[in-house]
Design a protein around this motif. Structure first.
Motif, PDB file in Angstrom:
ATOM      1  N   GLY A 149       0.836  -1.200   0.000  1.00 31.50           N
ATOM      2  CA  GLY A 149       0.000   0.000   0.000  1.00 31.50           C
ATOM      3  C   GLY A 149       0.861   1.235   0.000  1.00 31.50           C
ATOM      4  O   GLY A 149       0.878   2.005  -0.963  1.00 31.50           O
ATOM      5  N   HIS A 150       1.588   1.456   1.094  1.00 26.39           N
ATOM      6  CA  HIS A 150       2.550   2.568   1.131  1.00 26.39           C
ATOM      7  C   HIS A 150       3.613   2.341   0.062  1.00 26.39           C
ATOM      8  O   HIS A 150       3.968   3.250  -0.685  1.00 26.39           O
ATOM      9  CB  HIS A 150       3.167   2.641   2.523  1.00 26.39           C
ATOM     10  N   THR A 151       4.116   1.125  -0.006  1.00 23.54           N
ATOM     11  CA  THR A 151       4.905   0.629  -1.135  1.00 23.54           C
ATOM     12  C   THR A 151       4.451  -0.806  -1.399  1.00 23.54           C
ATOM     13  O   THR A 151       3.882  -1.456  -0.526  1.00 23.54           O
ATOM     14  CB  THR A 151       6.425   0.623  -0.842  1.00 23.54           C
ATOM     15  N   SER A 152       4.766  -1.305  -2.573  1.00 28.17           N
ATOM     16  CA  SER A 152       4.358  -2.675  -2.898  1.00 28.17           C
ATOM     17  C   SER A 152       5.159  -3.703  -2.119  1.00 28.17           C
ATOM     18  O   SER A 152       4.710  -4.842  -1.952  1.00 28.17           O
ATOM     19  CB  SER A 152       4.510  -2.922  -4.401  1.00 28.17           C
ATOM     20  N   ASN A 153       6.358  -3.331  -1.635  1.00 26.48           N
ATOM     21  CA  ASN A 153       7.213  -4.297  -0.934  1.00 26.48           C
ATOM     22  C   ASN A 153       7.231  -4.078   0.580  1.00 26.48           C
ATOM     23  O   ASN A 153       8.147  -4.537   1.263  1.00 26.48           O
ATOM     24  CB  ASN A 153       8.641  -4.263  -1.490  1.00 26.48           C
ATOM     25  N   HIS A 154       6.207  -3.412   1.109  1.00 26.36           N
ATOM     26  CA  HIS A 154       6.206  -3.109   2.544  1.00 26.36           C
ATOM     27  C   HIS A 154       5.910  -4.357   3.383  1.00 26.36           C
ATOM     28  O   HIS A 154       4.972  -5.101   3.121  1.00 26.36           O
ATOM     29  CB  HIS A 154       5.160  -2.039   2.864  1.00 26.36           C
ATOM     30  N   LEU A 155       6.751  -4.552   4.407  1.00 25.45           N
ATOM     31  CA  LEU A 155       6.551  -5.610   5.386  1.00 25.45           C
ATOM     32  C   LEU A 155       6.425  -5.007   6.777  1.00 25.45           C
ATOM     33  O   LEU A 155       7.116  -4.037   7.107  1.00 25.45           O
ATOM     34  CB  LEU A 155       7.743  -6.576   5.413  1.00 25.45           C
ATOM     35  N   CYS A 156       5.554  -5.579   7.592  1.00 24.17           N
ATOM     36  CA  CYS A 156       5.600  -5.372   9.035  1.00 24.17           C
ATOM     37  C   CYS A 156       6.267  -6.610   9.640  1.00 24.17           C
ATOM     38  O   CYS A 156       6.305  -7.669   9.013  1.00 24.17           O
ATOM     39  CB  CYS A 156       4.194  -5.194   9.609  1.00 24.17           C
ATOM     40  N   PHE A 157       6.789  -6.464  10.846  1.00 24.52           N
ATOM     41  CA  PHE A 157       7.467  -7.578  11.504  1.00 24.52           C
ATOM     42  C   PHE A 157       6.865  -7.789  12.890  1.00 24.52           C
ATOM     43  O   PHE A 157       6.870  -6.872  13.721  1.00 24.52           O
ATOM     44  CB  PHE A 157       8.965  -7.308  11.617  1.00 24.52           C
ATOM     45  N   ALA A 158       6.352  -8.994  13.116  1.00 23.79           N
ATOM     46  CA  ALA A 158       5.699  -9.318  14.389  1.00 23.79           C
ATOM     47  C   ALA A 158       6.677 -10.053  15.295  1.00 23.79           C
ATOM     48  O   ALA A 158       7.141 -11.150  14.955  1.00 23.79           O
ATOM     49  CB  ALA A 158       4.466 -10.177  14.140  1.00 23.79           C
ATOM     50  N   LEU A 159       6.988  -9.446  16.444  1.00 27.35           N
ATOM     51  CA  LEU A 159       7.862 -10.064  17.445  1.00 27.35           C
ATOM     52  C   LEU A 159       7.003 -10.946  18.346  1.00 27.35           C
ATOM     53  O   LEU A 159       6.231 -10.450  19.169  1.00 27.35           O
ATOM     54  CB  LEU A 159       8.579  -8.989  18.256  1.00 27.35           C
ATOM     55  N   LYS A 160       7.126 -12.257  18.181  1.00 29.35           N
ATOM     56  CA  LYS A 160       6.243 -13.201  18.859  1.00 29.35           C
ATOM     57  C   LYS A 160       6.357 -13.112  20.377  1.00 29.35           C
ATOM     58  O   LYS A 160       5.347 -13.164  21.099  1.00 29.35           O
ATOM     59  CB  LYS A 160       6.569 -14.633  18.411  1.00 29.35           C
ATOM     60  N   GLU A 161       7.583 -12.985  20.890  1.00 28.68           N
ATOM     61  CA  GLU A 161       7.801 -13.052  22.331  1.00 28.68           C
ATOM     62  C   GLU A 161       7.151 -11.900  23.097  1.00 28.68           C
ATOM     63  O   GLU A 161       6.878 -12.026  24.291  1.00 28.68           O
ATOM     64  CB  GLU A 161       9.307 -13.078  22.630  1.00 28.68           C
ATOM     65  N   GLU A 162       6.914 -10.773  22.440  1.00 30.68           N
ATOM     66  CA  GLU A 162       6.307  -9.633  23.134  1.00 30.68           C
ATOM     67  C   GLU A 162       4.990  -9.186  22.509  1.00 30.68           C
ATOM     68  O   GLU A 162       4.447  -8.148  22.888  1.00 30.68           O
ATOM     69  CB  GLU A 162       7.296  -8.462  23.191  1.00 30.68           C
TER      70      GLU A 162
END
Length: 296
Positions: A149-162
């Motif tokens: 959306g913001h860019t076609s290659n945008h990723l978010c990263f989910a930190l499982k432990e927190e």
């Protein structure tokens, strides 16, 4: 529904701040109308760590980051997307750490087209990540969440432990996100917001600004804002305002002049989305200079 922006943030340029037991941050001194106080580079873990979004090509920032990491080993460099305030410092950080880089891929679109936010067309990750891929360190686990959306290659990263999501520029607490064609895509952005609303992340940490502690309430407001903007753009076209410039002047009253370009790109992105769903038509290709009308 108003968006509960938070424009308060405590920090000192060049100094590392401990945000949680597993997360630290160093903010680059690159403030601006699209970067807020600057790019927040995150460090995950202790001893053997990951770095998220090394930032702009700024030697002082990377020196501060390396000082904060003295005695530790960077094993992973994660990049949310390829704008020049996020990825270029990889070129300074990677030779010092020998860590592999991880991201979705190269920046999309045509490098010769004008852009509101400059793209880093040089960055190509060592390891390509797709949606739901998992990256693991010694004491941390991160899931890649593809949010175009913001860019076609945008990723978010989910930190499982927190139960924390590093939301890049997809969701920011201080401002809405610029969605700038051709690589920015409003339809994809709205779908990605809906995707994150379906998750149960406890906290969002954007690359610019403070933590978002109530993600569902905040993102619901963001989505409502986008849908309201859709209706505003439709209303402007129905009222006879046929160009992007006319719509920006009518919708964005008292806007900071430095943000007019971003507003125009956002309106254009909404118009492209409305053409895709059959609500709007235009004379030829949808550009900022095209003439728009209600479809049918």
């Amino acid at each position: 529904m108003s968006i509960p922006f938070n424009r308060e943030i405590e920090f000192t340029y060049g100094r590392v701040a401990v945000l949680t037991p597993m997360v630290r941050r160093v903010i680059a001194e690159n403030p601006g109308p699209y970067t807020f106080k600057g790019t927040g580079t995150y460090i995950i873990g202790r001893g053997e760590v990951a770095v998220i979004d090394p930032g702009p090509l700024d030697e002082a920032h990377v020196e501060s980051l390396l000082y904060a990491l003295k005695g530790e080993t960077v094993t992973h460099i994660l990049v949310t997307h390829t704008h020049r305030d996020h990825s270029p410092a990889v070129r300074l950080l990677q030779p010092e750490t020998e860590a592999q880089t991880y991201g979705y891929g190269r920046h999309g679109g045509d490098k010769d087209l004008p852009r509101v936010e400059s793209a880093d067309f040089d960055f190509m990750p060592d390891v390509l990540l797709k949606d739901s891929d998992v990256v693991q360190g010694r004491d941390w686990t991160v899931e890649a969440v593809h949010t175009p959306g913001h860019t076609s290659n945008h990723l978010c990263f989910a930190l499982k432990e927190e139960n924390t999501l590093f939301s890049g520029d997809h969701v920011m607490g201080w401002s809405t996100t610029v969605v700038s064609p051709p690589d920015g895509d409003m339809g994809a952005y709205i779908a990605s917001l809906e995707k994150l609303l379906g998750r149960d992340d406890g906290t969002l940490l954007p690359t610019h600004g403070s933590a978002i502690e109530d993600p569902k309430t905040y993102m619901t407001a963001l989505l409502a804002h986008r849908m309201q903007r859709v209706e505003q753009v439709l209303a402007q076209v129905a009222a006879g305002r046929q160009t992007v410039r006319e719509m920006v002047d009518a919708i964005y009253i008292d806007l900071d002049p430095r943000l007019h370009g971003g507003a125009a790109r956002s309106v254009l992105s909404h118009l492209i989305h409305l053409i895709e769903i059959g609500r709007i038509s235009c004379d030829g290709a949808p550009t900022k200079d095209a003439v728009y009308s209600v479809a049918g």
